[in-house]
Design a protein around this motif. Sequence first.
Motif, PDB file in Angstrom:
ATOM      1  N   SER A   1       4.094  49.582  18.403  1.00  0.00           N
ATOM      2  CA  SER A   1       3.271  48.492  18.213  1.00  0.00           C
ATOM      3  C   SER A   1       1.993  48.771  17.622  1.00  0.00           C
ATOM      4  CB  SER A   1       3.025  48.057  19.849  1.00  0.00           C
ATOM      5  OG  SER A   1       2.084  47.065  19.878  1.00  0.00           O
ATOM      6  N   ASP A   2       1.405  49.783  17.934  1.00  0.00           N
ATOM      7  CA  ASP A   2      -0.020  49.870  17.121  1.00  0.00           C
ATOM      8  C   ASP A   2       0.303  50.261  15.702  1.00  0.00           C
ATOM      9  OD1 ASP A   2      -1.105  50.200  19.560  1.00  0.00           O
ATOM     10  OD2 ASP A   2      -1.217  52.477  19.744  1.00  0.00           O
ATOM     11  N   VAL A   3       1.559  50.736  15.152  1.00  0.00           N
ATOM     12  CA  VAL A   3       1.727  50.887  13.699  1.00  0.00           C
ATOM     13  C   VAL A   3       2.045  49.548  12.964  1.00  0.00           C
ATOM     14  CG1 VAL A   3       3.555  51.575  12.233  1.00  0.00           C
ATOM     15  CG2 VAL A   3       2.771  53.060  13.956  1.00  0.00           C
ATOM     16  N   PHE A   4       2.658  48.516  13.992  1.00  0.00           N
ATOM     17  CA  PHE A   4       2.796  47.290  13.217  1.00  0.00           C
ATOM     18  C   PHE A   4       1.631  46.488  13.056  1.00  0.00           C
ATOM     19  CE2 PHE A   4       7.493  47.670  14.414  1.00  0.00           C
ATOM     20  CZ  PHE A   4       7.739  47.740  13.181  1.00  0.00           C
ATOM     21  N   ASP A   5       0.771  46.513  14.395  1.00  0.00           N
ATOM     22  CA  ASP A   5      -0.613  45.968  14.268  1.00  0.00           C
ATOM     23  C   ASP A   5      -1.423  46.549  13.087  1.00  0.00           C
ATOM     24  OD1 ASP A   5      -0.086  44.508  16.576  1.00  0.00           O
ATOM     25  OD2 ASP A   5      -0.981  45.910  18.076  1.00  0.00           O
ATOM     26  N   SER A   6      -1.361  47.747  12.835  1.00  0.00           N
ATOM     27  CA  SER A   6      -2.096  48.143  11.816  1.00  0.00           C
ATOM     28  C   SER A   6      -1.962  47.663  10.362  1.00  0.00           C
ATOM     29  CB  SER A   6      -2.155  49.687  11.743  1.00  0.00           C
ATOM     30  OG  SER A   6      -1.214  50.327  11.634  1.00  0.00           O
ATOM     31  N   VAL A   7      -0.423  47.613  10.355  1.00  0.00           N
ATOM     32  CA  VAL A   7       0.137  47.039   9.164  1.00  0.00           C
ATOM     33  C   VAL A   7      -0.124  45.541   8.713  1.00  0.00           C
ATOM     34  CG1 VAL A   7       2.308  46.379   8.096  1.00  0.00           C
ATOM     35  CG2 VAL A   7       2.103  48.595   9.113  1.00  0.00           C
ATOM     36  N   VAL A   8      -0.123  44.905  10.076  1.00  0.00           N
ATOM     37  CA  VAL A   8      -0.628  43.330   9.833  1.00  0.00           C
ATOM     38  C   VAL A   8      -2.029  43.396   9.676  1.00  0.00           C
ATOM     39  CG1 VAL A   8      -1.028  41.324  11.165  1.00  0.00           C
ATOM     40  CG2 VAL A   8       1.480  42.656  11.484  1.00  0.00           C
ATOM     41  N   LEU A   9      -2.641  44.167  10.212  1.00  0.00           N
ATOM     42  CA  LEU A   9      -4.157  44.069  10.025  1.00  0.00           C
ATOM     43  C   LEU A   9      -4.589  44.510   8.751  1.00  0.00           C
ATOM     44  CD1 LEU A   9      -5.824  45.498  13.206  1.00  0.00           C
ATOM     45  CD2 LEU A   9      -5.961  42.982  12.491  1.00  0.00           C
ATOM     46  N   LEU A  10      -4.033  45.517   7.772  1.00  0.00           N
ATOM     47  CA  LEU A  10      -4.102  45.825   6.872  1.00  0.00           C
ATOM     48  C   LEU A  10      -3.566  44.669   5.546  1.00  0.00           C
ATOM     49  CD1 LEU A  10      -4.633  48.143   4.456  1.00  0.00           C
ATOM     50  CD2 LEU A  10      -2.280  48.955   4.525  1.00  0.00           C
ATOM     51  N   ASP A  11      -2.549  44.007   6.000  1.00  0.00           N
ATOM     52  CA  ASP A  11      -2.000  43.019   5.127  1.00  0.00           C
ATOM     53  C   ASP A  11      -3.014  41.732   5.057  1.00  0.00           C
ATOM     54  OD1 ASP A  11       0.028  41.456   3.413  1.00  0.00           O
ATOM     55  OD2 ASP A  11       0.174  40.353   5.302  1.00  0.00           O
ATOM     56  N   GLU A  12      -3.585  41.554   6.266  1.00  0.00           N
ATOM     57  CA  GLU A  12      -4.578  40.447   6.469  1.00  0.00           C
ATOM     58  C   GLU A  12      -5.722  40.741   5.630  1.00  0.00           C
ATOM     59  OE1 GLU A  12      -5.134  39.626  10.278  1.00  0.00           O
ATOM     60  OE2 GLU A  12      -3.158  38.668  10.786  1.00  0.00           O
ATOM     61  N   ARG A  13      -6.331  41.960   5.725  1.00  0.00           N
ATOM     62  CA  ARG A  13      -7.515  42.732   5.158  1.00  0.00           C
ATOM     63  C   ARG A  13      -7.291  42.640   3.315  1.00  0.00           C
ATOM     64  NH1 ARG A  13      -8.814  48.390   5.014  1.00  0.00           N
ATOM     65  NH2 ARG A  13      -7.968  48.426   3.210  1.00  0.00           N
ATOM     66  N   LEU A  14      -6.139  42.783   3.059  1.00  0.00           N
ATOM     67  CA  LEU A  14      -5.789  43.030   1.615  1.00  0.00           C
ATOM     68  C   LEU A  14      -5.680  41.597   1.196  1.00  0.00           C
ATOM     69  CD1 LEU A  14      -3.326  45.984   1.264  1.00  0.00           C
ATOM     70  CD2 LEU A  14      -5.527  45.730   0.653  1.00  0.00           C
ATOM     71  N   CYS A  15      -5.163  40.665   1.850  1.00  0.00           N
ATOM     72  CA  CYS A  15      -4.938  39.325   1.419  1.00  0.00           C
ATOM     73  C   CYS A  15      -6.219  38.594   1.162  1.00  0.00           C
ATOM     74  CB  CYS A  15      -4.285  38.456   2.520  1.00  0.00           C
ATOM     75  SG  CYS A  15      -2.463  38.716   2.043  1.00  0.00           S
ATOM     76  N   GLN A  16      -7.327  38.995   2.322  1.00  0.00           N
ATOM     77  CA  GLN A  16      -8.591  38.416   2.287  1.00  0.00           C
ATOM     78  C   GLN A  16      -9.255  38.888   0.925  1.00  0.00           C
ATOM     79  OE1 GLN A  16      -9.504  35.975   3.208  1.00  0.00           O
ATOM     80  NE2 GLN A  16     -10.708  35.888   5.052  1.00  0.00           N
ATOM     81  N   GLU A  17      -9.285  40.097   0.638  1.00  0.00           N
ATOM     82  CA  GLU A  17      -9.862  40.672  -0.439  1.00  0.00           C
ATOM     83  C   GLU A  17      -9.452  40.204  -1.680  1.00  0.00           C
ATOM     84  OE1 GLU A  17      -9.482  45.036  -0.444  1.00  0.00           O
ATOM     85  OE2 GLU A  17     -10.587  45.283   1.651  1.00  0.00           O
ATOM     86  N   GLY A  18      -8.060  39.913  -1.907  1.00  0.00           N
ATOM     87  CA  GLY A  18      -7.556  39.328  -2.991  1.00  0.00           C
ATOM     88  C   GLY A  18      -8.028  38.079  -3.195  1.00  0.00           C
ATOM     89  N   PHE A  19      -7.976  37.208  -2.262  1.00  0.00           N
ATOM     90  CA  PHE A  19      -8.678  36.144  -1.970  1.00  0.00           C
ATOM     91  C   PHE A  19     -10.077  35.969  -2.696  1.00  0.00           C
ATOM     92  CE2 PHE A  19     -11.181  32.374  -0.282  1.00  0.00           C
ATOM     93  CZ  PHE A  19     -10.299  31.375  -1.011  1.00  0.00           C
ATOM     94  N   GLN A  20     -10.822  36.718  -2.197  1.00  0.00           N
ATOM     95  CA  GLN A  20     -12.331  36.916  -2.551  1.00  0.00           C
ATOM     96  C   GLN A  20     -12.352  37.312  -4.076  1.00  0.00           C
ATOM     97  OE1 GLN A  20     -14.817  35.797  -0.861  1.00  0.00           O
ATOM     98  NE2 GLN A  20     -13.598  35.397   0.882  1.00  0.00           N
ATOM     99  N   ASP A  21     -11.519  38.331  -4.531  1.00  0.00           N
ATOM    100  CA  ASP A  21     -11.350  38.540  -5.965  1.00  0.00           C
ATOM    101  C   ASP A  21     -11.146  37.490  -6.716  1.00  0.00           C
ATOM    102  OD1 ASP A  21     -12.492  41.208  -5.439  1.00  0.00           O
ATOM    103  OD2 ASP A  21     -10.604  42.183  -5.458  1.00  0.00           O
ATOM    104  N   GLY A  22     -10.036  36.925  -6.423  1.00  0.00           N
ATOM    105  CA  GLY A  22      -9.453  35.545  -7.185  1.00  0.00           C
ATOM    106  C   GLY A  22     -10.647  34.514  -7.229  1.00  0.00           C
ATOM    107  N   TYR A  23     -11.279  34.205  -6.237  1.00  0.00           N
ATOM    108  CA  TYR A  23     -12.233  33.394  -6.065  1.00  0.00           C
ATOM    109  C   TYR A  23     -13.255  33.512  -6.862  1.00  0.00           C
ATOM    110  CZ  TYR A  23     -15.346  29.742  -4.060  1.00  0.00           C
ATOM    111  OH  TYR A  23     -16.052  28.698  -3.878  1.00  0.00           O
TER     112      TYR A  23
END
Length: 143
Positions: free
Chosen positions: A8-30
């Motif tokens: 469960s902790d591994v999946f949580d960290s993967v989900v958090l990493l995915d969300e963080r990378l999406c946010q960073e990608g959005f900010q860079d694209g913006y």
Amino acid sequence: MIKTRDTSDVFDSVVLLDERLCQEGFQDGYKDGLVSGKEEGREVGLKMGFQVGEELGFYQGCLDVWNSLIQIDPGAFSSRLQKSIQQLGDLLGKYPLLDPENEDVQEMMDAIRLKFRIISANMGAKLEYKGYPKSSTQGMEDI
């Protein structure tokens, strides 16, 4: 039970990493979009501004020739036609060259074009603005 918790902790960290990378990608694209949007807007604005200025210059040139002819020979045109020429001059004088965000520019340009067509028809001349073949597109092909 410990394995389930670790999974469960591994999946949580993967989900958090995915969300963080999406946010960073959005900010860079913006940020990149803001820069490229301003550049593209400037290029399109320059092209459109040039085309409008070119057309207004055509009408002003015709107006100058007609007014010169009226000064040389006041009877060259009827009083009705002279009044239309004066109205065209008034319309051109009111065009907001230094206020590109004026919401009335399209209506004003339409009125100028209409008045020009009326004058041309009353003169029996077939005058029409078609744009200068090279200047409106020269150097702006990629826009």
